[in-house]
Motif scaffolding. Structure first.
Motif, mmCIF file in Angstrom:
data_model
loop_
_atom_site.group_PDB
_atom_site.id
_atom_site.type_symbol
_atom_site.label_atom_id
_atom_site.label_comp_id
_atom_site.label_asym_id
_atom_site.label_seq_id
_atom_site.Cartn_x
_atom_site.Cartn_y
_atom_site.Cartn_z
ATOM 1 N N ASP A 68 -5.705 6.207 -6.124
ATOM 2 C CA ASP A 68 -6.909 6.992 -5.869
ATOM 3 C C ASP A 68 -7.692 6.518 -4.648
ATOM 4 O OD1 ASP A 68 -6.405 8.596 -8.079
ATOM 5 O OD2 ASP A 68 -7.576 7.323 -9.430
ATOM 6 N N ASN A 69 -7.603 5.211 -4.329
ATOM 7 C CA ASN A 69 -8.430 4.703 -3.218
ATOM 8 C C ASN A 69 -7.637 3.989 -2.132
ATOM 9 O OD1 ASN A 69 -7.731 2.317 -4.489
ATOM 10 N ND2 ASN A 69 -9.821 1.713 -5.012
ATOM 11 N N VAL A 70 -6.309 4.019 -2.219
ATOM 12 C CA VAL A 70 -5.505 3.251 -1.270
ATOM 13 C C VAL A 70 -5.707 3.721 0.167
ATOM 14 C CG1 VAL A 70 -3.426 4.694 -1.504
ATOM 15 C CG2 VAL A 70 -3.219 2.289 -0.840
ATOM 16 N N ASN A 75 0.820 -1.208 0.000
ATOM 17 C CA ASN A 75 0.000 0.000 0.000
ATOM 18 C C ASN A 75 0.858 1.264 0.000
ATOM 19 O OD1 ASN A 75 -2.319 -1.461 -0.103
ATOM 20 N ND2 ASN A 75 -3.009 -1.003 1.958
ATOM 21 N N ARG A 76 1.968 1.233 0.724
ATOM 22 C CA ARG A 76 2.861 2.396 0.712
ATOM 23 C C ARG A 76 3.450 2.606 -0.683
ATOM 24 N NH1 ARG A 76 4.192 0.520 6.042
ATOM 25 N NH2 ARG A 76 5.941 -0.720 5.237
ATOM 26 N N ALA A 77 3.777 1.505 -1.353
ATOM 27 C CA ALA A 77 4.321 1.606 -2.705
ATOM 28 C C ALA A 77 3.280 2.139 -3.683
ATOM 29 C CB ALA A 77 4.834 0.241 -3.159
ATOM 30 N N ILE A 78 2.013 1.747 -3.490
ATOM 31 C CA ILE A 78 0.937 2.272 -4.331
ATOM 32 C C ILE A 78 0.788 3.771 -4.116
ATOM 33 C CG2 ILE A 78 -1.563 2.257 -4.718
ATOM 34 C CD1 ILE A 78 -1.517 -0.743 -4.079
ATOM 35 N N ALA A 79 0.821 4.193 -2.847
ATOM 36 C CA ALA A 79 0.682 5.618 -2.530
ATOM 37 C C ALA A 79 1.815 6.442 -3.146
ATOM 38 C CB ALA A 79 0.654 5.809 -1.014
ATOM 39 N N LYS A 80 3.006 5.847 -3.226
ATOM 40 C CA LYS A 80 4.154 6.546 -3.811
ATOM 41 C C LYS A 80 4.120 6.529 -5.337
ATOM 42 C CE LYS A 80 7.384 5.547 -0.029
ATOM 43 N NZ LYS A 80 8.628 4.807 0.330
ATOM 44 N N GLY A 81 3.327 5.616 -5.903
ATOM 45 C CA GLY A 81 3.287 5.480 -7.349
ATOM 46 C C GLY A 81 4.269 4.447 -7.871
ATOM 47 N N THR A 82 4.975 3.767 -6.971
ATOM 48 C CA THR A 82 5.915 2.725 -7.380
ATOM 49 C C THR A 82 5.191 1.500 -7.910
ATOM 50 O OG1 THR A 82 7.432 3.491 -5.657
ATOM 51 C CG2 THR A 82 7.868 1.325 -6.600
ATOM 52 N N VAL A 83 4.036 1.191 -7.315
ATOM 53 C CA VAL A 83 3.172 0.099 -7.754
ATOM 54 C C VAL A 83 1.909 0.708 -8.346
ATOM 55 C CG1 VAL A 83 1.766 -1.866 -7.000
ATOM 56 C CG2 VAL A 83 4.076 -1.552 -6.078
ATOM 57 N N TYR A 96 -15.017 -2.418 7.367
ATOM 58 C CA TYR A 96 -13.811 -2.695 6.586
ATOM 59 C C TYR A 96 -13.965 -2.361 5.106
ATOM 60 C CZ TYR A 96 -13.048 -5.416 10.830
ATOM 61 O OH TYR A 96 -12.930 -5.806 12.146
ATOM 62 N N GLY A 97 -15.148 -1.871 4.708
ATOM 63 C CA GLY A 97 -15.365 -1.495 3.308
ATOM 64 C C GLY A 97 -15.366 -2.668 2.358
ATOM 65 N N LEU A 98 -15.996 -3.774 2.760
ATOM 66 C CA LEU A 98 -16.005 -5.006 1.977
ATOM 67 C C LEU A 98 -17.287 -5.134 1.167
ATOM 68 C CD1 LEU A 98 -14.677 -7.224 4.877
ATOM 69 C CD2 LEU A 98 -13.386 -6.612 2.828
ATOM 70 N N VAL A 99 -17.162 -5.728 -0.033
ATOM 71 C CA VAL A 99 -18.324 -5.848 -0.918
ATOM 72 C C VAL A 99 -18.358 -7.257 -1.514
ATOM 73 C CG1 VAL A 99 -19.566 -4.893 -2.889
ATOM 74 C CG2 VAL A 99 -18.101 -3.403 -1.505
ATOM 75 N N PRO A 100 -19.128 -8.187 -0.926
ATOM 76 C CA PRO A 100 -19.274 -9.515 -1.527
ATOM 77 C C PRO A 100 -20.286 -9.495 -2.658
ATOM 78 C CG PRO A 100 -20.565 -9.386 0.478
ATOM 79 C CD PRO A 100 -19.843 -8.065 0.355
ATOM 80 N N GLN A 101 -20.137 -10.416 -3.594
ATOM 81 C CA GLN A 101 -21.088 -10.545 -4.694
ATOM 82 C C GLN A 101 -21.675 -11.956 -4.648
ATOM 83 O OE1 GLN A 101 -19.251 -9.395 -8.425
ATOM 84 N NE2 GLN A 101 -18.151 -7.714 -7.459
#
Length: 339
Positions: A326-328, A247-255, A305-310
């Motif tokens: 955008d949503n991390v 998640n930290r890597a996503i926030a930095k844009g690395t992932v 926890y913001g979970l969405v089952p289908q």
């Protein structure tokens, strides 16, 4: 006074009944995962919460080193016991089907989850399957990469003993028009080994435009290899599943993104549905689903926890969804625990 006494007696009887249900109802959940894989910590948290919410005891069992022969032995041991319900992954249908069929032959209700397909689950006699379709998840991830101009990739697979894991690579490859077999690397699970293999492959294949890691076990050391090759920000990086590091890597844009299959739901829903079926003495999946969706504890956890089952007519889809820059922030505080 007589009415009060009746009410007290009724409450006492209910409390005793609930306690007896919890004490007597024993479920077991078996996975193919090694102890080193952090993904399963979320599943463990989920089965603990579901056990508390529905008053059942759930044991977690797995082969410590991810050896499928060891998993088969565990399934054989489970088949020899009289559990009230069984939950298991299907990492390799041909290898695990024999002991799972023994469980089915004893008329023990069981649910499959995470690995395997809905068709395999039905063939084994499971009540339902909870998870994501791996090829579809890989394809959706590949479509995002294709939009970014990716044509060549490296799929870092740390779980090659699980045939379904290759479906992620295949879907990604099909989306961008690449041969997934030539693009897949058996990285192993040791972090140093993963890092060295990815580093070596990137040295030999400078044309690689993207890396797809199949989980944090391969993603985190792969990121180190990318950094050593001074390719951070130059190579498109995506992974399945999350940890705080991811998640930290996503926030930095690395992932670029992580594919989220909501492992908490994969652990919680099977326990909850087996508990409801046991309590209500039913195997009606539709009614069980309605009861679960009306449950206050379940709804509270979904919202928290913001979970969405289908929920489908029979099976339950938990993914894929995508965690991006955008949503991390929405899931970051729960990464590694509930997301």
């Amino acid at each position: 006074m007589r009415r009060v006494a009746i009410r007290v007696a009724a409450f006492a009887a209910f409390a005793f009944s609930a306690h007896a249900f919890a004490a007597e109802t024993q479920f077991v959940l078996i996975t193919h995962a090694p102890d080193s894989d952090p993904f399963w910590n979320v599943v463990k948290n989920a089965i603990k919460d579901a056990g508390q919410d529905f008053g059942v005891t759930v044991s977690y069992r797995n082969p410590p080193n991810g050896d499928l022969a060891d998993m088969t032995r565990i399934l054989e041991q489970v088949a020899a016991r009289n559990y009230d319900g069984v939950i298991t992954t299907i990492p390799d249908f041909d290898i695990v089907q024999a002991p799972i069929r023994k469980i089915a032959a004893k008329h023990i209700p069981f649910i499959t989850f995470n690995s395997g397909t809905e068709r395999q689950s039905e063939a084994l006699g499971a009540l339902l399957h909870v998870g994501q379709r791996e090829y579809d998840a890989g394809m959706a991830a590949g479509e995002l990469a294709k939009a970014a101009g990716v044509k060549r990739f490296l799929c870092v697979n740390n779980n090659v003993t699980n045939p379904e894991s290759f479906e992620r690579c295949r879907g990604f490859g099909d989306a961008i028009g690449a041969d997934f077999k030539q693009s897949t690397l058996d990285s192993g699970n040791d972090p140093t080994e993963v890092e060295n293999r990815v580093f070596g492959t990137l040295s030999k294949r400078p044309d690689v435009q993207a890396i797809l890691a199949l989980g944090p076990t391969s993603a985190v050391p792969s990121l180190r290899a990318v950094q050593q090759r001074r390719l951070t920000g130059k190579i498109y990086f995506a992974t399945f599943d999350m940890t705080p590091e991811i998640n930290r890597a996503i926030a930095k844009g690395t992932v670029a993104f992580a594919v989220d299959q909501q492992p908490y739901l994969q652990g919680y829903i099977p326990v909850a549905m087996l508990a409801i079926m046991k309590r209500d003495k039913t195997q009606d999946i539709d009614q069980t689903r309605k009861t679960l969706l009306a449950d206050a504890n379940f709804q509270r956890r979904l919202k928290l926890y913001g979970l969405v089952p289908q929920f489908g007519p029979r099976h339950v889809s938990t993914g894929p969804s995508f965690i991006t820059r955008d949503n991390v922030e929405l899931v970051e505080k729960y990464a590694g625990q509930y997301r």
